[in-house]
Motif scaffolding. Structure first.
Motif, PDB file in Angstrom:
ATOM      1  N   GLY A  99      17.424  13.617  -5.836  1.00 12.70           N
ATOM      2  CA  GLY A  99      16.055  13.713  -5.343  1.00 12.70           C
ATOM      3  C   GLY A  99      14.988  13.551  -6.402  1.00 12.70           C
ATOM      4  N   LEU A 100      15.374  13.027  -7.586  1.00 11.81           N
ATOM      5  CA  LEU A 100      14.377  12.805  -8.643  1.00 11.81           C
ATOM      6  C   LEU A 100      13.508  11.586  -8.323  1.00 11.81           C
ATOM      7  CD1 LEU A 100      13.400  13.688 -11.470  1.00 11.81           C
ATOM      8  CD2 LEU A 100      15.153  12.225 -12.454  1.00 11.81           C
ATOM      9  N   SER A 101      14.097  10.581  -7.650  1.00  7.28           N
ATOM     10  CA  SER A 101      13.326   9.386  -7.318  1.00  7.28           C
ATOM     11  C   SER A 101      13.812   8.806  -6.000  1.00  7.28           C
ATOM     12  CB  SER A 101      13.494   8.338  -8.425  1.00  7.28           C
ATOM     13  OG  SER A 101      14.784   7.776  -8.358  1.00  7.28           O
ATOM     14  N   ASP A 102      13.011   7.865  -5.460  1.00  8.47           N
ATOM     15  CA  ASP A 102      13.425   7.179  -4.233  1.00  8.47           C
ATOM     16  C   ASP A 102      14.334   6.005  -4.561  1.00  8.47           C
ATOM     17  OD1 ASP A 102      11.735   8.792  -2.553  1.00  8.47           O
ATOM     18  OD2 ASP A 102      10.045   7.658  -3.378  1.00  8.47           O
ATOM     19  N   VAL A 103      13.973   5.271  -5.630  1.00 10.58           N
ATOM     20  CA  VAL A 103      14.752   4.085  -5.990  1.00 10.58           C
ATOM     21  C   VAL A 103      14.959   4.085  -7.505  1.00 10.58           C
ATOM     22  CG1 VAL A 103      13.569   2.840  -4.133  1.00 10.58           C
ATOM     23  CG2 VAL A 103      12.859   2.476  -6.490  1.00 10.58           C
ATOM     24  N   ILE A 104      15.877   3.230  -7.960  1.00 10.13           N
ATOM     25  CA  ILE A 104      16.005   3.001  -9.400  1.00 10.13           C
ATOM     26  C   ILE A 104      15.880   1.504  -9.674  1.00 10.13           C
ATOM     27  CG2 ILE A 104      17.489   5.012  -9.771  1.00 10.13           C
ATOM     28  CD1 ILE A 104      19.867   3.042 -10.045  1.00 10.13           C
ATOM     29  N   VAL A 105      15.443   1.171 -10.872  1.00 14.83           N
ATOM     30  CA  VAL A 105      15.463  -0.217 -11.346  1.00 14.83           C
ATOM     31  C   VAL A 105      16.408  -0.224 -12.534  1.00 14.83           C
ATOM     32  CG1 VAL A 105      14.134  -2.009 -12.508  1.00 14.83           C
ATOM     33  CG2 VAL A 105      13.165  -0.832 -10.526  1.00 14.83           C
ATOM     34  N   ASP A 106      17.470  -1.018 -12.426  1.00 18.46           N
ATOM     35  CA  ASP A 106      18.489  -0.966 -13.472  1.00 18.46           C
ATOM     36  C   ASP A 106      19.202  -2.304 -13.581  1.00 18.46           C
ATOM     37  OD1 ASP A 106      19.967   0.071 -15.509  1.00 18.46           O
ATOM     38  OD2 ASP A 106      21.204   1.378 -14.259  1.00 18.46           O
TER      39      ASP A 106
ATOM     40  N   ALA B 153      19.475   9.670 -10.343  1.00 15.39           N
ATOM     41  CA  ALA B 153      18.131  10.059  -9.921  1.00 15.39           C
ATOM     42  C   ALA B 153      17.938  10.105  -8.399  1.00 15.39           C
ATOM     43  CB  ALA B 153      17.091   9.166 -10.594  1.00 15.39           C
ATOM     44  N   PRO B 154      18.337   9.058  -7.646  1.00 17.06           N
ATOM     45  CA  PRO B 154      18.132   9.125  -6.190  1.00 17.06           C
ATOM     46  C   PRO B 154      19.034  10.166  -5.537  1.00 17.06           C
ATOM     47  CG  PRO B 154      18.623   6.870  -6.897  1.00 17.06           C
ATOM     48  CD  PRO B 154      18.905   7.759  -8.057  1.00 17.06           C
ATOM     49  N   LEU B 155      20.187  10.437  -6.151  1.00 20.05           N
ATOM     50  CA  LEU B 155      21.157  11.352  -5.547  1.00 20.05           C
ATOM     51  C   LEU B 155      20.674  12.795  -5.591  1.00 20.05           C
ATOM     52  CD1 LEU B 155      24.461   9.890  -7.032  1.00 20.05           C
ATOM     53  CD2 LEU B 155      23.359   9.380  -4.838  1.00 20.05           C
TER      54      LEU B 155
ATOM     55  N   GLY C  99       0.797  -1.229   0.000  1.00 19.08           N
ATOM     56  CA  GLY C  99       0.000   0.000   0.000  1.00 19.08           C
ATOM     57  C   GLY C  99       0.822   1.268   0.000  1.00 19.08           C
ATOM     58  N   ALA C 100       2.160   1.141   0.099  1.00 21.84           N
ATOM     59  CA  ALA C 100       3.009   2.334   0.100  1.00 21.84           C
ATOM     60  C   ALA C 100       3.092   2.915  -1.306  1.00 21.84           C
ATOM     61  CB  ALA C 100       4.395   1.981   0.611  1.00 21.84           C
ATOM     62  N   ARG C 101       3.706   4.072  -1.433  1.00 16.71           N
ATOM     63  CA  ARG C 101       3.862   4.703  -2.742  1.00 16.71           C
ATOM     64  C   ARG C 101       5.272   5.270  -2.842  1.00 16.71           C
ATOM     65  NH1 ARG C 101      -0.531   6.167  -6.032  1.00 16.71           N
ATOM     66  NH2 ARG C 101       0.292   7.169  -7.890  1.00 16.71           N
ATOM     67  N   ILE C 102       6.021   4.844  -3.860  1.00 11.22           N
ATOM     68  CA  ILE C 102       7.383   5.360  -4.008  1.00 11.22           C
ATOM     69  C   ILE C 102       7.621   5.815  -5.444  1.00 11.22           C
ATOM     70  CG2 ILE C 102       8.419   4.000  -2.138  1.00 11.22           C
ATOM     71  CD1 ILE C 102       9.425   2.064  -4.258  1.00 11.22           C
ATOM     72  N   ARG C 103       8.659   6.630  -5.616  1.00 15.44           N
ATOM     73  CA  ARG C 103       9.008   7.122  -6.935  1.00 15.44           C
ATOM     74  C   ARG C 103      10.147   6.277  -7.499  1.00 15.44           C
ATOM     75  NH1 ARG C 103      10.917  12.829  -5.874  1.00 15.44           N
ATOM     76  NH2 ARG C 103      11.751  11.704  -4.083  1.00 15.44           N
ATOM     77  N   VAL C 104       9.965   5.763  -8.714  1.00 17.45           N
ATOM     78  CA  VAL C 104      10.936   4.850  -9.315  1.00 17.45           C
ATOM     79  C   VAL C 104      11.439   5.444 -10.635  1.00 17.45           C
ATOM     80  CG1 VAL C 104      11.320   2.527 -10.215  1.00 17.45           C
ATOM     81  CG2 VAL C 104       9.692   2.892  -8.344  1.00 17.45           C
ATOM     82  N   ALA C 105      12.754   5.609 -10.741  1.00 16.31           N
ATOM     83  CA  ALA C 105      13.334   6.044 -12.017  1.00 16.31           C
ATOM     84  C   ALA C 105      13.921   4.825 -12.712  1.00 16.31           C
ATOM     85  CB  ALA C 105      14.421   7.086 -11.771  1.00 16.31           C
TER      86      ALA C 105
ATOM     87  N   LEU D 189      25.406   4.108  -4.185  1.00 13.96           N
ATOM     88  CA  LEU D 189      24.131   3.395  -4.186  1.00 13.96           C
ATOM     89  C   LEU D 189      24.360   1.939  -3.809  1.00 13.96           C
ATOM     90  CD1 LEU D 189      22.468   4.621  -7.523  1.00 13.96           C
ATOM     91  CD2 LEU D 189      22.312   5.653  -5.274  1.00 13.96           C
ATOM     92  N   VAL D 190      23.320   1.295  -3.295  1.00 17.61           N
ATOM     93  CA  VAL D 190      23.409  -0.144  -3.016  1.00 17.61           C
ATOM     94  C   VAL D 190      22.223  -0.872  -3.660  1.00 17.61           C
ATOM     95  CG1 VAL D 190      24.773  -0.158  -0.898  1.00 17.61           C
ATOM     96  CG2 VAL D 190      22.324   0.318  -0.778  1.00 17.61           C
ATOM     97  N   ALA D 191      22.511  -2.075  -4.185  1.00 26.04           N
ATOM     98  CA  ALA D 191      21.439  -2.904  -4.742  1.00 26.04           C
ATOM     99  C   ALA D 191      20.724  -3.580  -3.583  1.00 26.04           C
ATOM    100  CB  ALA D 191      22.021  -3.934  -5.690  1.00 26.04           C
ATOM    101  N   VAL D 192      19.399  -3.455  -3.531  1.00 25.19           N
ATOM    102  CA  VAL D 192      18.678  -3.990  -2.384  1.00 25.19           C
ATOM    103  C   VAL D 192      17.743  -5.134  -2.749  1.00 25.19           C
ATOM    104  CG1 VAL D 192      18.777  -1.995  -0.876  1.00 25.19           C
ATOM    105  CG2 VAL D 192      17.026  -2.093  -2.665  1.00 25.19           C
ATOM    106  N   GLU D 193      17.440  -5.300  -4.033  1.00 21.00           N
ATOM    107  CA  GLU D 193      16.505  -6.368  -4.389  1.00 21.00           C
ATOM    108  C   GLU D 193      16.797  -6.881  -5.784  1.00 21.00           C
ATOM    109  OE1 GLU D 193      11.929  -7.210  -3.205  1.00 21.00           O
ATOM    110  OE2 GLU D 193      12.409  -5.232  -3.955  1.00 21.00           O
ATOM    111  N   HIS D 194      16.753  -8.213  -5.916  1.00 20.91           N
ATOM    112  CA  HIS D 194      17.017  -8.864  -7.196  1.00 20.91           C
ATOM    113  C   HIS D 194      15.684  -9.103  -7.884  1.00 20.91           C
ATOM    114  CE1 HIS D 194      17.657 -12.721  -9.499  1.00 20.91           C
ATOM    115  NE2 HIS D 194      18.567 -11.940 -10.027  1.00 20.91           N
TER     116      HIS D 194
END
Lengths: 220, 321
Positions: free
Chosen positions: A156-163, A152-154, A116-122, A176-181
Motif C-alpha cells: 500500500g505504499l504506492s498504486d503503481v511502480i515504474v521499473d 510498494a504496491p503490495l 487529470g487523475a492523481r496516482i502514487r508512483v514508486a 504484479l503485472v506490467a501494464v504499460e511500456h
C-alpha cells in the motif's frame, strides 16, 4: 583526468559480462574478474587501458567529471543523470530490457490513469516516471525507492511502480503485472567530451572496434 | 560555529593564486589594448529584459534575480558579460563602425557548470563588432590563442565548428519545434542511434547528411569530406569556405573540425570554437559568431568574440607545475 592512457568505467554483473566480448573485439582483456576480485581498479593486457568498477548509476558521474574517459551505462541511468557533458556515440545493444509501468494483479490501471487523475508512483527512475505520466496528463506523487520496488504496491505504499523489466520473473513472483511500456533500454557507450578531443588517437579506435562488433552482432 | 562557511561552489582566491590571477588579467587586458580593443565596464546587474535577450536567452535559469526597489521591475545579476557588451555596441556606440571591445569582471551563476567549478566565474573576453568576414573570426581566434599563451596556458587542442551547417540542413528538411530541438540534443551528444530514429521520415539525402554530421570530426581533411558528403547547399558551402579561411590563417596550431559541435546554438550564427588543455575535463576558453544578437537592442550587427574564466585558467596553469 589523467594525461596518459584511458580509463573505462563499468559496473559489475550483467553489463560487465556483456561488455567482455566488445572489449575483446577492441583487443582489450581484463587481467582480473571483478566478480571474484575485490579490486576497484582493474588492469588489462594493454598498459594504456584500465577499468574501474563503479555502481551503475555512478558511471555517468565518473565520466562527466573526467575521472573516467569512457563508460558503459544503461539508457535508464543516463536519462536520470541527464547526460550533461557526455557524448553518447554508440548504442551497444547490450543489457537490453524495458522500462514498464506495473501494478498489482486486478488493479484497474486503465480506469485510474485518466486525464487529470492523481496516482502514487514508486520508482528508482523519477525522471522517467515524471516524463511519462506528465505526457499522459496524469498527476503523480513520486516515492523514490532504491530497490525492491515490487513491494510498494503490495503493502500500500504506492498504486503503481515504474521499473525495468527483463524477463518479468520478479513481477510474476510477487503478483504484479506490467501494464504499460515506457521505453526500450539498452546500454550506451559514453565518452567525456574533453577526453574525446584530447585523447582521440586512443579513444577513437576503441569506439570503432565496439561499433563494428555491435554491427556484426546485430546482423547475426 | 559555522560563520566561516561559504556557499557551495563559492570560494576565496588566496595567495599566491590571487597575484597569479591578477597577472593574467593584466596580461590579457594589455594584449587586448595593444590590438586596439576598447575596455568597457558594464554594470553588475540590470533589468532581465536586456540581460536575457539574445546571447542571454540560454541563461534564464542561471541568472540570480532580484526586484528593483525603485521600480518594482525584475533585475538580474549578470551570468554572462557578452550580452551586455552586445547591448553597448548596438545601442551606445557609433552605428556602422567597427567596434573592438573587451571586458573583465565577475559573473554569477545560480548553478555550477560542473564539479569544482565556481558559481562566480571571473569572465574576461574580447568582442569584434561590424565585421562579417571570416577574417574577423580569424582575428578573434588568434587573439584567444595569444591570450592563453600570454597566461602561460598551453592549448593542446583547438576545436572549430560552424552552426550554419546544421541550421541549413534543418531548414532544408523543414524541421522545427520539438523535433529540431531533440535532433539538436542528439547531435550534441554525438548519439548516432537517436539521430537515425529522429530523421527516419526524411528524404535519403538529408537523412544521410544528418547521420554524417557526428562523424565529420577530425583534422582538416574533414572539410573536404564534408563537401563530398553533404548536400550542395549555398549556406553549407559558405560555412565550409569560412572554416577553410581559418584553417589557412591559423599558424602553429593543430585544429580539429567538428561539424556536430552546436554549443550556444540558440544565439550563435556561424563559427564556434573552444580551446582545451591537458588535465581539464572542459574547455578553458570558447567563442564564436553571433550576428543577430544586437537586433533586440536596435540593430543586428555582425559580431564575433571569445571569453574565458580566469579561475579556470589559474587552475589549468598550476596543474602543470
Amino acid at each position: 583526468m589523467s594525461n596518459s592512457g584511458i580509463t573505462l568505467a563499468l559496473s559489475k554483473g550483467r553489463i560487465f559480462e556483456e561488455t567482455l566480448p566488445l572489449l575483446a573485439a577492441a583487443g582489450i582483456t581484463p587481467t582480473e574478474n571483478p566478480e571474484s576480485s575485490r579490486k576497484l581498479i582493474i588492469g588489462t593486457n594493454r598498459a594504456d587501458v584500465r577499468l574501474i568498477i563503479v555502481r551503475a548509476s555512478d558511471v555517468p558521474t565518473y565520466v562527466q567529471y573526467g575521472a573516467a574517459d569512457l563508460g558503459i551505462a544503461g539508457k535508464d541511468v543516463l536519462n536520470e543523470h541527464g547526460g550533461n557533458g557526455l557524448y553518447q556515440p554508440l548504442d551497444l545493444q547490450i543489457a537490453r530490457c524495458r522500462m514498464m509501468v506495473a501494478v498489482r494483479e486486478g488493479y484497474d490501471y486503465a480506469g485510474m490513469v485518466k486525464q487529470g487523475a492523481r496516482i502514487r508512483v514508486a520508482t528508482k527512475y523519477v525522471n522517467a516516471a515524471r516524463d511519462h505520466f506528465s505526457s499522459k496528463g496524469v498527476h503523480i506523487d513520486l516515492i523514490k525507492l532504491y530497490g525492491s520496488m515490487e513491494l510498494a504496491p503490495l503493502v500500500g505504499l504506492s498504486d503503481v511502480i515504474v521499473d525495468l523489466v527483463s524477463t518479468g520473473g520478479t513481477l510474476k513472483a510477487n503478483g504484479l503485472v506490467a501494464v504499460e511500456h515506457i521505453s526500450d533500454i539498452s546500454s550506451r557507450l559514453v565518452v567525456n567530451q574533453a577526453a574525446l578531443k584530447l585523447k582521440r588517437n586512443l579513444i577513437q579506435p576503441v569506439i570503432d572496434a565496439f561499433a563494428s562488433a555491435v554491427a556484426a552482432g546485430s546482423t547475426r | 560555529m559555522t560563520a566561516w562557511l561559504l556557499p557551495e561552489n563559492v570560494e576565496d582566491v588566496l595567495p599566491p593564486q590571487a597575484w597569479r590571477m591578477e597577472d593574467m588579467r593584466r596580461a590579457l587586458l594589455d594584449l587586448f589594448r595593444g590590438r586596439g580593443y576598447q575596455l568597457v565596464i558594464p554594470p553588475l546587474m540590470e533589468y532581465v529584459d536586456s540581460l536575457l535577450t539574445g546571447v542571454g536567452a540560454d541563461l534564464d535559469l542561471k541568472t540570480f534575480k532580484l526586484v528593483d526597489q525603485l521600480t518594482g521591475r525584475l533585475m538580474g545579476v549578470r551570468a554572462d558579460i557578452t550580452s551586455q557588451v552586445a547591448r553597448i555596441d548596438a545601442h551606445l556606440l557609433a552605428a556602422n563602425a567597427v567596434n573592438r571591445l573587451c571586458y573583465a569582471g565577475s559573473v554569477l551563476h545560480t548553478q555550477s557548470d560542473g564539479f569544482h567549478r565556481s558559481r562566480e566565474p571571473i569572465q574576461v573576453g574580447a568582442e569584434l563588432y561590424g565585421e562579417a568576414g571570416a577574417e574577423a573570426d580569424l582575428e578573434i581566434l588568434t587573439l584567444m590563442l595569444q591570450g592563453l599563451d600570454a597566461c602561460g596556458v598551453k592549448t593542446l587542442q583547438l576545436d572549430i565548428g560552424h552552426v550554419g551547417v546544421y541550421r541549413a540542413l534543418a531548414q532544408e528538411a523543414g524541421l522545427s519545434g520539438t523535433v529540431e530541438h531533440q535532433l539538436f540534443g542528439a547531435l550534441q551528444a554525438k548519439d548516432s542511434s537517436a539521430v537515425m530514429v529522429l530523421t527516419a521520415g526524411l528524404p535519403v539525402a538529408l537523412r544521410d547528411a544528418f547521420a554524417a554530421l557526428p562523424q565529420l570530426y577530425g583534422d582538416r581533411s574533414v572539410l573536404a569530406e564534408a563537401r563530398a558528403r553533404l548536400p550542395q547547399l549555398a549556406a553549407i558551402a559558405a560555412a565550409l569556405d569560412t572554416l577553410e579561411v581559418l584553417d589557412h590563417g591559423l599558424v602553429g596550431v593543430e585544429a580539429a573540425y567538428d561539424l556536430a559541435e552546436l554549443r550556444g546554438y540558440g544565439y550563435h550564427s556561424g563559427v564556434v570554437f573552444a580551446a582545451y588543455t591537458g588535465g581539464r575535463s572542459h574547455a578553458i576558453a570558447q567563442g564564436g559568431r553571433y550576428d543577430e544578437v544586437g537586433r533586440v537592442f536596435g540593430r543586428a550587427r555582425p559580431a564575433t568574440g571569445f571569453s574565458l574564466d580566469l579561475r579556470e585558467l589559474v587552475i589549468a596553469s598550476s596543474d602543470k607545475q
